[in-house]
Design an enzyme around this catalytic site. Structure first.
Site, PDB file in Angstrom:
ATOM      1  N   ILE A   1       0.902  -1.157   0.000  1.00 33.50           N
ATOM      2  CA  ILE A   1       0.000   0.000   0.000  1.00 33.50           C
ATOM      3  C   ILE A   1       0.941   1.207   0.000  1.00 33.50           C
ATOM      4  O   ILE A   1       1.888   1.267   0.794  1.00 33.50           O
ATOM      5  CB  ILE A   1      -0.962   0.012   1.214  1.00 33.50           C
ATOM      6  CG1 ILE A   1      -1.785   1.312   1.288  1.00 33.50           C
ATOM      7  CG2 ILE A   1      -0.256  -0.214   2.531  1.00 33.50           C
ATOM      8  CD1 ILE A   1      -2.904   1.275   2.357  1.00 33.50           C
ATOM      9  N   SER A   2       0.727   2.145  -0.899  1.00 35.27           N
ATOM     10  CA  SER A   2       1.661   3.263  -1.055  1.00 35.27           C
ATOM     11  C   SER A   2       1.675   4.154   0.183  1.00 35.27           C
ATOM     12  O   SER A   2       0.696   4.235   0.928  1.00 35.27           O
ATOM     13  CB  SER A   2       1.280   4.104  -2.271  1.00 35.27           C
ATOM     14  OG  SER A   2       1.292   3.311  -3.430  1.00 35.27           O
ATOM     15  N   GLN A   3       2.802   4.847   0.334  1.00 26.71           N
ATOM     16  CA  GLN A   3       2.972   5.844   1.400  1.00 26.71           C
ATOM     17  C   GLN A   3       1.867   6.918   1.262  1.00 26.71           C
ATOM     18  O   GLN A   3       1.548   7.318   0.140  1.00 26.71           O
ATOM     19  CB  GLN A   3       4.353   6.458   1.159  1.00 26.71           C
ATOM     20  CG  GLN A   3       4.785   7.559   2.063  1.00 26.71           C
ATOM     21  CD  GLN A   3       6.049   8.226   1.499  1.00 26.71           C
ATOM     22  OE1 GLN A   3       6.410   8.030   0.337  1.00 26.71           O
ATOM     23  NE2 GLN A   3       6.699   9.006   2.320  1.00 26.71           N
TER      24      GLN A   3
END
Ligand code: SAH
Length: 216
Positions: free
Chosen positions: A60-62
């Protein structure tokens, strides 16, 4: 855990100082419960300033990267958006709050199912998810006002350019398998302009117009 407090802190410390200023984007980040989209065992880290593993070698992206990509889309609320790489579904939820309808393509079935379930539980009703190769786009509902690709591409997949509306905007990380540049592409009078906004690191976009051919 006071997740509302963590959301406020994330917006104040991670997003605003780095130039996220679209009020609608900031409001969406205060609303979406990111902790619901990460694996249970890392829930406490859900609002950390980093990406998190969601299994199958994916992340899950930053928060900042999700916010930056969203801000680059300049959403006003009336757009039809195509997302490639549903993953956890977190970015999908943010997009759903800021646009009219989100079409999201994910190649890993378990991710698509899990995201679908959470998004339903959270009562989002303007999202459609399919399992497939997103490098081909989603022809049926094209053209799209906005396209967002949340995996690293080696080039801009040609079908996505075709499925982008005139005056549309596409945000996509382009580079090699280890690091990419976040590109904002605009289509005006059939001409494509490209702008680089940030360096970033995404998992690879896989498929016919991406890395490897295994799903075509
Ligand atoms: N926005 C997501 C990012 C997940 S990582 C999040 O923040 O949770 C990137 C996702 O892209 C992975 O789930 C991966 O399976 C998916 N992906 C990679 N190549 C794809 C392709 N060709 N079509 C659709 N999804 C793809």
């Amino acid at each position: 855990m006071d997740y509302q407090k963590l959301r406020e802190k994330m917006v104040k410390k991670q997003l605003i100082p780095r130039g996220i200023k679209d009020e609608r984007v900031l409001t969406a980040f205060l609303q979406v419960p990111r902790e619901r989209f990460v694996p249970e065992e890392v829930r406490e880290d859900a609002y950390g300033d980093f990406p998190l593993s969601i299994g199958e070698g994916q992340t899950i992206s930053q928060p900042y990267i999700v916010a930056l990509m969203t801000q680059c889309l300049k959403l006003k609320g009336e757009e039809k958006v195509l997302e490639i790489g549903t993953g956890s579904g977190y970015q999908t939820a943010i997009l759903a709050l800021l646009s009219k309808k989100v079409y999201s393509v994910e190649r890993i079935k378990t991710f698509a199912q899990k995201a679908q379930k959470i998004l339903r539980e959270l009562k989002y009703s303007n999202i459609k998810i399919i399992v497939g190769n997103g490098t081909l786009g989603w022809e049926e509902f094209s053209p799209y006002d906005r396209i967002i690709v949340t995996a690293g591409a080696k080039d801009i997949p040609v079908p996505l350019i075709h499925q982008l509306k005139e005056n549309g905007i596409m945000v996509i990380p382009v580079g090699d398998a280890y690091s990419q540049e976040l590109k904002v592409i605009e289509k005006k009078k059939e001409e494509i302009t490209t702008q680089t906004v940030e360096r970033c690191i995404f998992v690879p976009l896989i498929g016919k117009h991406g890395w490897g051919e295994e799903i075509d």
